[in-house]
Write a protein that holds these residues in place. Structure first.
Motif, PDB file in Angstrom:
ATOM      1  N   LEU A 157       0.838  -1.200   0.000  1.00 16.74           N
ATOM      2  CA  LEU A 157       0.000   0.000   0.000  1.00 16.74           C
ATOM      3  C   LEU A 157       0.875   1.252   0.000  1.00 16.74           C
ATOM      4  N   LEU A 158       0.520   2.200  -0.844  1.00 12.12           N
ATOM      5  CA  LEU A 158       1.176   3.508  -0.871  1.00 12.12           C
ATOM      6  C   LEU A 158       0.062   4.555  -0.825  1.00 12.12           C
ATOM      7  N   THR A 159       0.059   5.398   0.207  1.00 10.70           N
ATOM      8  CA  THR A 159      -1.057   6.333   0.395  1.00 10.70           C
ATOM      9  C   THR A 159      -0.580   7.757   0.678  1.00 10.70           C
ATOM     10  N   MET A 172     -11.270   5.631   1.318  1.00  7.76           N
ATOM     11  CA  MET A 172     -10.194   5.998   0.409  1.00  7.76           C
ATOM     12  C   MET A 172     -10.432   5.423  -0.986  1.00  7.76           C
ATOM     13  N   LYS A 173      -9.980   6.143  -2.001  1.00  9.47           N
ATOM     14  CA  LYS A 173      -9.986   5.671  -3.381  1.00  9.47           C
ATOM     15  C   LYS A 173      -8.554   5.280  -3.746  1.00  9.47           C
ATOM     16  N   GLU A 198      -1.118   6.456 -15.933  1.00  8.85           N
ATOM     17  CA  GLU A 198      -2.113   7.430 -15.476  1.00  8.85           C
ATOM     18  C   GLU A 198      -1.997   7.741 -13.990  1.00  8.85           C
ATOM     19  N   VAL A 199      -1.197   6.972 -13.261  1.00  7.34           N
ATOM     20  CA  VAL A 199      -1.245   7.027 -11.800  1.00  7.34           C
ATOM     21  C   VAL A 199      -0.689   8.330 -11.235  1.00  7.34           C
ATOM     22  N   TYR A 200       0.470   8.764 -11.702  1.00 10.31           N
ATOM     23  CA  TYR A 200       1.111   9.946 -11.105  1.00 10.31           C
ATOM     24  C   TYR A 200       0.175  11.151 -11.145  1.00 10.31           C
ATOM     25  N   VAL A 207      -7.541  12.382  -7.851  1.00 10.18           N
ATOM     26  CA  VAL A 207      -8.474  11.386  -8.388  1.00 10.18           C
ATOM     27  C   VAL A 207      -8.418  10.116  -7.539  1.00 10.18           C
ATOM     28  N   ILE A 208      -7.212   9.770  -7.061  1.00  8.86           N
ATOM     29  CA  ILE A 208      -7.054   8.639  -6.146  1.00  8.86           C
ATOM     30  C   ILE A 208      -6.237   9.092  -4.934  1.00  8.86           C
ATOM     31  N   ASP A 209      -6.382   8.341  -3.846  1.00  6.51           N
ATOM     32  CA  ASP A 209      -5.690   8.659  -2.592  1.00  6.51           C
ATOM     33  C   ASP A 209      -4.438   7.804  -2.390  1.00  6.51           C
ATOM     34  N   GLY A 210      -4.198   6.886  -3.301  1.00  6.41           N
ATOM     35  CA  GLY A 210      -3.034   6.016  -3.166  1.00  6.41           C
ATOM     36  C   GLY A 210      -3.174   4.792  -4.044  1.00  6.41           C
ATOM     37  N   CYS A 211      -2.328   3.816  -3.801  1.00 11.11           N
ATOM     38  CA  CYS A 211      -2.275   2.604  -4.622  1.00 11.11           C
ATOM     39  C   CYS A 211      -2.144   1.368  -3.743  1.00 11.11           C
ATOM     40  N   ALA A 212      -2.821   0.319  -4.171  1.00 14.05           N
ATOM     41  CA  ALA A 212      -2.629  -1.012  -3.601  1.00 14.05           C
ATOM     42  C   ALA A 212      -2.520  -1.943  -4.801  1.00 14.05           C
TER      43      ALA A 212
END
Length: 341
Positions: A157-159, A172-173, A198-200, A207-212
């Motif tokens: 997880l990176l938030t 969280m998104k 598209e993530v950065y 648009v998003i709060d982090g990545c899993a």
């Protein structure tokens, strides 16, 4: 007139030369293929595909030449599976979390939370634990040949905000495709699917709060830690797996020796990714820390239990999804029990 021995030999030699000139060697066909993968050009694991295609060309004496097609160069990361299936490209390495609706079993192959955590365990499960046969049948039903897998580091997880308790995930998104999204949904997250490229911007714009969704090297290479600096210490999976697939019609055009060379090169390719994983994860973590990233505190035992329970539900969900997924989940459970993991 009787021909002398010397004259006879000279005539025979001349005749042999005539035959040799009349029957030139048959030229061997050269095959030019394209291979799509999920990465933008230049990132660490994307570079490994260059080593693979060069090895194939060298092993085949230039008879099989494969051009790498990176994300955004004609085939997007979300299109790799369908591009191979349709024959738009001859082969590919899709990130199966992006293709959950096309082949649910591919998400199980990628790695469910709570699955094997070591590279050697995963490789053995595929080669000796029944997964290889199931995957060949499953991709074969889609008009593709599964020639092997590559393995990469586990997913974390990176938030943008620290996760001091799993309760902090609620609402969280997160970029969390496939089984990672199912796992996160059990913990109150709204999962989002999007391509690597598209993530950065999505992090930067909220648009998003982090990545899993990705391993630590990908987080470093994408520089996502510049926008989301908190790493949660529990992995969603200890390692992840992606297939190397070939369009069946294209495969059938290759002579047996080129098929064998491709299979051999794929084994080397698999362990090239493993080597990159081992060598670069530590470097990636140190680089991210230098850039301001940090791991949050170790989770409580209560949160560890919630994490495990959420993972168990994901196994049940995918086992119920389709017959191939069920076979993979059951084979994985049997394998882990057999090795005592």
């Amino acid at each position: 007139m009787i021909m002398k021995r010397r004259e006879f030999l000279a005539a025979a030699a001349a005749g042999a030369g005539t035959v040799a000139l009349a029957a030139p060697a048959v030229a061997q066909e050269t095959f030019r293929w394209r291979m799509a993968n999920l990465y933008p050009r230049g990132v660490s694991f994307g570079i490994a595909y260059e080593a693979f295609t060069k090895k194939v060309e060298a092993m085949t004496g230039g008879r099989l030449v494969i051009e790498n097609v990176y994300d955004g160069e004609g085939v997007g990361a979300t299109e790799v599976f369908s591009a191979v299936k349709s024959g738009l490209v001859e082969m590919g390495s899709p990130y199966m979390a992006l293709h959950a609706g096309e082949l649910p079993a591919g998400v199980v192959e990628l790695g469910l939370p709570g699955g094997p955590e070591r590279f050697d365990q995963i490789y053995t499960m595929i080669s000796k634990g029944g997964w290889g046969e199931i995957l060949k049948e499953t991709y074969g039903s889609q008009g593709m040949v599964h020639i092997g897998d590559i393995m990469q580091p586990g997913v974390y997880l990176l938030t943008k905000k620290p996760i001091n308790s799993l309760a902090d995930l609620a609402g969280m998104k997160l970029r969390a495709p496939g089984a990672y999204g199912s796992h996160m949904r059990e913990l109150g997250v709204a999962p989002v699917t999007m391509a690597f490229a598209e993530v950065y911007t999505s992090l930067a714009t909220g648009v998003i709060d982090g990545c899993a969704s990705s391993n630590l090297v990908d987080y470093r290479d994408g520089k996502w830690y510049e926008q989301a600096k908190y790493l949660y210490p529990l992995p969603l999976s200890g390692a992840q797996t992606s297939p190397i697939i070939v369009n069946k019609a294209a495969w059938d055009t290759l002579p047996a020796d080129l098929q064998a060379a491709l299979l051999t090169a794929q084994v080397d390719h698999c362990w090239e990714h493993v080597g990159l994983s081992i060598m670069t994860v530590g470097e990636a973590v140190e680089e991210m820390k230098a850039g301001g990233a940090e791991f949050t505190a170790a989770p409580s035992e209560e949160d560890r239990q919630k994490w495990r329970e959420a993972a168990e539900k994901v196994w049940q969900e995918y086992a119920a999804a389709d017959p191939a997924s069920k076979r993979l989940v059951e084979a994985q459970g049997s394998f882990l029990a057999k090795i005592g993991a």
